[in-house]
Design a protein around this motif. Structure first.
Motif, PDB file in Angstrom:
ATOM      1  N   ARG A  44       0.815  -1.231   0.000  1.00  0.00           N
ATOM      2  CA  ARG A  44       0.000   0.000   0.000  1.00  0.00           C
ATOM      3  C   ARG A  44       0.845   1.275   0.000  1.00  0.00           C
ATOM      4  NH1 ARG A  44      -5.328   0.148   0.815  1.00  0.00           N
ATOM      5  NH2 ARG A  44      -5.145   2.165   1.837  1.00  0.00           N
ATOM      6  N   TRP A  95     -11.196  16.923 -14.202  1.00  0.00           N
ATOM      7  CA  TRP A  95     -12.067  16.578 -13.068  1.00  0.00           C
ATOM      8  C   TRP A  95     -12.522  15.125 -13.128  1.00  0.00           C
ATOM      9  CZ3 TRP A  95     -17.589  15.757 -12.798  1.00  0.00           C
ATOM     10  CH2 TRP A  95     -18.130  15.836 -11.512  1.00  0.00           C
ATOM     11  N   HIS A  98      -9.410  12.683 -12.623  1.00  0.00           N
ATOM     12  CA  HIS A  98      -8.743  12.715 -11.312  1.00  0.00           C
ATOM     13  C   HIS A  98      -9.472  11.823 -10.294  1.00  0.00           C
ATOM     14  CE1 HIS A  98      -6.310  15.454  -8.330  1.00  0.00           C
ATOM     15  NE2 HIS A  98      -6.036  14.187  -8.196  1.00  0.00           N
ATOM     16  N   VAL A 101      -8.105   8.131 -10.343  1.00  0.00           N
ATOM     17  CA  VAL A 101      -6.706   7.719 -10.219  1.00  0.00           C
ATOM     18  C   VAL A 101      -6.594   6.648  -9.133  1.00  0.00           C
ATOM     19  CG1 VAL A 101      -5.848   9.931 -11.067  1.00  0.00           C
ATOM     20  CG2 VAL A 101      -6.085   9.578  -8.600  1.00  0.00           C
ATOM     21  N   PRO A 102      -5.595   5.767  -9.246  1.00  0.00           N
ATOM     22  CA  PRO A 102      -5.554   4.611  -8.337  1.00  0.00           C
ATOM     23  C   PRO A 102      -5.197   4.993  -6.905  1.00  0.00           C
ATOM     24  CG  PRO A 102      -3.557   4.705  -9.660  1.00  0.00           C
ATOM     25  CD  PRO A 102      -4.476   5.762 -10.203  1.00  0.00           C
ATOM     26  N   GLU A 103      -5.818   4.321  -5.956  1.00  0.00           N
ATOM     27  CA  GLU A 103      -5.344   4.488  -4.591  1.00  0.00           C
ATOM     28  C   GLU A 103      -4.127   3.595  -4.373  1.00  0.00           C
ATOM     29  OE1 GLU A 103      -9.172   2.826  -2.664  1.00  0.00           O
ATOM     30  OE2 GLU A 103      -7.580   2.317  -1.255  1.00  0.00           O
ATOM     31  N   LYS A 104      -3.389   3.876  -3.335  1.00  0.00           N
ATOM     32  CA  LYS A 104      -2.135   3.157  -3.103  1.00  0.00           C
ATOM     33  C   LYS A 104      -2.367   1.646  -3.072  1.00  0.00           C
ATOM     34  CE  LYS A 104      -0.072   7.088  -0.740  1.00  0.00           C
ATOM     35  NZ  LYS A 104       0.534   7.601  -1.988  1.00  0.00           N
ATOM     36  N   ARG A 144       2.538  14.916 -12.960  1.00  0.00           N
ATOM     37  CA  ARG A 144       3.615  15.133 -11.987  1.00  0.00           C
ATOM     38  C   ARG A 144       3.069  15.024 -10.554  1.00  0.00           C
ATOM     39  NH1 ARG A 144       5.377  20.076 -13.792  1.00  0.00           N
ATOM     40  NH2 ARG A 144       6.186  19.080 -15.665  1.00  0.00           N
ATOM     41  N   LEU A 145       1.871  15.541 -10.359  1.00  0.00           N
ATOM     42  CA  LEU A 145       1.211  15.412  -9.051  1.00  0.00           C
ATOM     43  C   LEU A 145       1.060  13.940  -8.667  1.00  0.00           C
ATOM     44  CD1 LEU A 145      -0.652  16.532  -6.675  1.00  0.00           C
ATOM     45  CD2 LEU A 145      -2.548  16.330  -8.308  1.00  0.00           C
ATOM     46  N   LEU A 146       0.629  13.131  -9.631  1.00  0.00           N
ATOM     47  CA  LEU A 146       0.455  11.705  -9.356  1.00  0.00           C
ATOM     48  C   LEU A 146       1.806  11.053  -9.043  1.00  0.00           C
ATOM     49  CD1 LEU A 146      -2.138  10.754 -12.133  1.00  0.00           C
ATOM     50  CD2 LEU A 146      -2.562  11.445  -9.779  1.00  0.00           C
ATOM     51  N   ASP A 148       4.423  12.414  -7.812  1.00  0.00           N
ATOM     52  CA  ASP A 148       4.888  12.851  -6.488  1.00  0.00           C
ATOM     53  C   ASP A 148       4.142  12.144  -5.369  1.00  0.00           C
ATOM     54  OD1 ASP A 148       6.819  14.477  -7.422  1.00  0.00           O
ATOM     55  OD2 ASP A 148       5.711  16.353  -7.202  1.00  0.00           O
ATOM     56  N   SER A 149       3.051  11.470  -5.735  1.00  0.00           N
ATOM     57  CA  SER A 149       2.281  10.734  -4.740  1.00  0.00           C
ATOM     58  C   SER A 149       2.494   9.224  -4.931  1.00  0.00           C
ATOM     59  CB  SER A 149       0.815  11.144  -4.875  1.00  0.00           C
ATOM     60  OG  SER A 149       0.032  10.483  -3.928  1.00  0.00           O
TER      61      SER A 149
ATOM     62  N   GLU B  87      -9.207   6.491   2.861  1.00  0.00           N
ATOM     63  CA  GLU B  87      -9.278   6.494   1.397  1.00  0.00           C
ATOM     64  C   GLU B  87      -8.638   7.766   0.828  1.00  0.00           C
ATOM     65  OE1 GLU B  87     -13.104   6.864  -0.458  1.00  0.00           O
ATOM     66  OE2 GLU B  87     -12.469   5.787  -2.262  1.00  0.00           O
ATOM     67  N   SER B  90      -4.968   7.720   0.799  1.00  0.00           N
ATOM     68  CA  SER B  90      -4.388   6.795  -0.186  1.00  0.00           C
ATOM     69  C   SER B  90      -4.305   7.402  -1.578  1.00  0.00           C
ATOM     70  CB  SER B  90      -5.215   5.511  -0.252  1.00  0.00           C
ATOM     71  OG  SER B  90      -5.147   4.826   0.962  1.00  0.00           O
ATOM     72  N   HIS B  91      -4.555   8.695  -1.664  1.00  0.00           N
ATOM     73  CA  HIS B  91      -4.460   9.392  -2.950  1.00  0.00           C
ATOM     74  C   HIS B  91      -3.612  10.640  -2.782  1.00  0.00           C
ATOM     75  CE1 HIS B  91      -8.148   6.966  -3.663  1.00  0.00           C
ATOM     76  NE2 HIS B  91      -7.766   6.993  -4.925  1.00  0.00           N
ATOM     77  N   ASP B  92      -3.281  11.275  -3.901  1.00  0.00           N
ATOM     78  CA  ASP B  92      -2.603  12.561  -3.827  1.00  0.00           C
ATOM     79  C   ASP B  92      -3.467  13.563  -3.047  1.00  0.00           C
ATOM     80  OD1 ASP B  92      -4.051  14.524  -5.951  1.00  0.00           O
ATOM     81  OD2 ASP B  92      -4.129  12.474  -6.673  1.00  0.00           O
ATOM     82  N   TRP B  95      -6.704  15.133  -4.498  1.00  0.00           N
ATOM     83  CA  TRP B  95      -7.771  14.246  -4.956  1.00  0.00           C
ATOM     84  C   TRP B  95      -9.111  14.560  -4.292  1.00  0.00           C
ATOM     85  CZ3 TRP B  95     -10.345   9.943  -2.484  1.00  0.00           C
ATOM     86  CH2 TRP B  95     -11.023   9.090  -3.351  1.00  0.00           C
ATOM     87  N   HIS B  98     -10.420  18.169  -5.427  1.00  0.00           N
ATOM     88  CA  HIS B  98     -10.775  18.340  -6.843  1.00  0.00           C
ATOM     89  C   HIS B  98     -12.212  17.865  -7.108  1.00  0.00           C
ATOM     90  CE1 HIS B  98      -9.090  18.216 -11.249  1.00  0.00           C
ATOM     91  NE2 HIS B  98     -10.118  19.017 -11.115  1.00  0.00           N
ATOM     92  N   LYS B 134       6.996  21.260  -3.107  1.00  0.00           N
ATOM     93  CA  LYS B 134       6.313  20.624  -4.240  1.00  0.00           C
ATOM     94  C   LYS B 134       4.813  20.882  -4.176  1.00  0.00           C
ATOM     95  CE  LYS B 134       9.313  16.764  -5.498  1.00  0.00           C
ATOM     96  NZ  LYS B 134       9.453  15.309  -5.536  1.00  0.00           N
ATOM     97  N   HIS B 138       2.108  22.333  -6.810  1.00  0.00           N
ATOM     98  CA  HIS B 138       0.910  21.599  -7.246  1.00  0.00           C
ATOM     99  C   HIS B 138      -0.363  22.415  -6.992  1.00  0.00           C
ATOM    100  CE1 HIS B 138       3.018  18.052  -8.390  1.00  0.00           C
ATOM    101  NE2 HIS B 138       3.430  17.738  -7.195  1.00  0.00           N
TER     102      HIS B 138
END
Lengths: 248, 248
Positions: A44, A95, A98, A101-104, A144-146, A148-149, B87, B90-92, B95, B98, B134, B138
């Motif tokens: 995770r 929107w 976003h 996008v996948p969770e960890k 880039r945001l993704l 960085d996460s 949850e 687990s995201h940027d 997330w 937005h 960073k 962002h």
């Protein structure tokens, strides 16, 4: 940075490759992808976003099916982005993507993506060139945001020839199992082939260097699947994946 | 760019102002805000995102209530951002915010926001300084994306004094109608007052010039509401709002 010219890249496998050994290799690779995905999900910490773009009938659906065949449904999600809804159109173009996008720990596949907003919209001139340039920059910022996460972004362009597309589109009409995919409008879009190619080349140039595109020769499914699976395996192998240690 | 020093900005109204005439003025302003909001909603071209930040007990809730009093619930949404869920974690960090940006025609209020991720998280050193830098970038990219999509972003810092905060926090204990807001932890956070001030000043500097912060003297509700309402009215007036023309 060398610019990608799609016309100079073959849509076919190299001539010396045979189908069967490659299919065997793909099978081994997808099994290893499954193993690494399980560690990623246990850990995770990282996630993988697979962006799939390509012309109509380039085989995005079938590729997803084959490449991620071994992964259980709890470890992967697929989101197809079609014509935006009215609610989606009432927000910025990122929107709707976003949200997904996948969770960890997870793999997320985008079947089409935010790149549609600089492809179909540009080819049909629904947006002006200034907006296209701004969107390139917003897309780069977003990816880039993704990153960085701890989200690895891997981008595929399924590269088919115009002739192969015609074969595939006609098969949708003649094959009852494929007829549900037939859409008369795909033949209209086909008229804009050259404009699409040039719009894609511009995407590769402007949204490329940091997170490069994988141009996948896609006239043959077996080679397409092999190339995609190899790239995904390589991306997962590059991560410091490990099962979390025993607590206490 | 002049740097904002919070210690040099008064938390009180100018001495020559009286409460009643200012309250009357605020009432007129909120009515005009309502009129413009109705046009914005009919036009469905622009939207307004109001970001509210401030120390505990700086009066964010009451300000929202008063300033947007006249607007019907179909035209405005308020989202409070509290401790992130598992949850969300687990995201940027963008997330969860937005998702809640306003659709065209709407006003969206963020009661706390993505700025928490460079404030509380920084003060408690849950993130390193490289991550803070960073995130500033962002955040700027994110707000630029919204602006490019016709969303006006207006950012308020409700500026109260440390003494006034103590009065407010104690009132929450003594007033049965306010007790539900009492949180022992607010007194702990108060120990970090100076670090918060310096973290806020850094936010103003790094996420400021393009979309400036409104520093609102907030020790007196009537003046706080007046300043906020005035800024919102000004932002709406600057838009080319008009009812859509008759069709056909």
């Amino acid at each position: 940075m060398t610019e990608i010219k799609l016309a100079e890249i073959s849509t076919l496998p190299p001539g010396d490759l045979d189908k069967e050994p490659i299919e065997d290799a793909t099978k081994k690779i997808t099994k290893e992808i499954e193993d690494l995905q399980e560690i990623m999900q246990a850990q995770r910490k990282y996630s993988l976003l697979v962006v799939m773009q390509g012309m109509d009938a380039s085989g995005k659906d079938s590729a997803v099916k084959k490449v991620f065949d071994e992964i259980g449904p709890a470890g992967i999600k697929v989101q197809a982005f079609k014509k935006p809804t009215e609610e989606e159109m009432s927000h910025d173009f990122l929107w709707r993507v976003h949200k997904h996008v996948p969770e960890k720990g997870m793999i997320q596949v985008f079947n089409r993506s935010h790149y549609e907003d600089v492809l179909i919209q540009r080819v049909h001139k629904w947006i002006d060139e200034k907006t296209v340039m701004k969107r390139f920059s917003h897309i780069n910022n977003f990816e880039r945001l993704l990153q960085d996460s701890n989200t690895v972004v891997i981008k595929f362009y399924l590269h088919i020839s115009k002739d192969q597309q015609l074969i595939e589109l006609n098969e949708r009409i003649s094959d009852p199992k494929k007829f549900y995919k037939h859409n008369e409008n795909d033949f209209n879009e086909r008229q804009h082939w050259d404009e699409y190619m040039s719009a894609y080349e511009d995407v590769f140039k402007n949204c490329g260097p940091e997170i490069p595109w994988h141009i996948i020769p896609s006239d043959r499914n077996w080679y397409k699947e092999y190339c995609m699976a190899s790239a995904i395996l390589e991306a997962l192998r590059a991560l410091p994946l490990e099962y979390p240690p025993k607590q206490g």
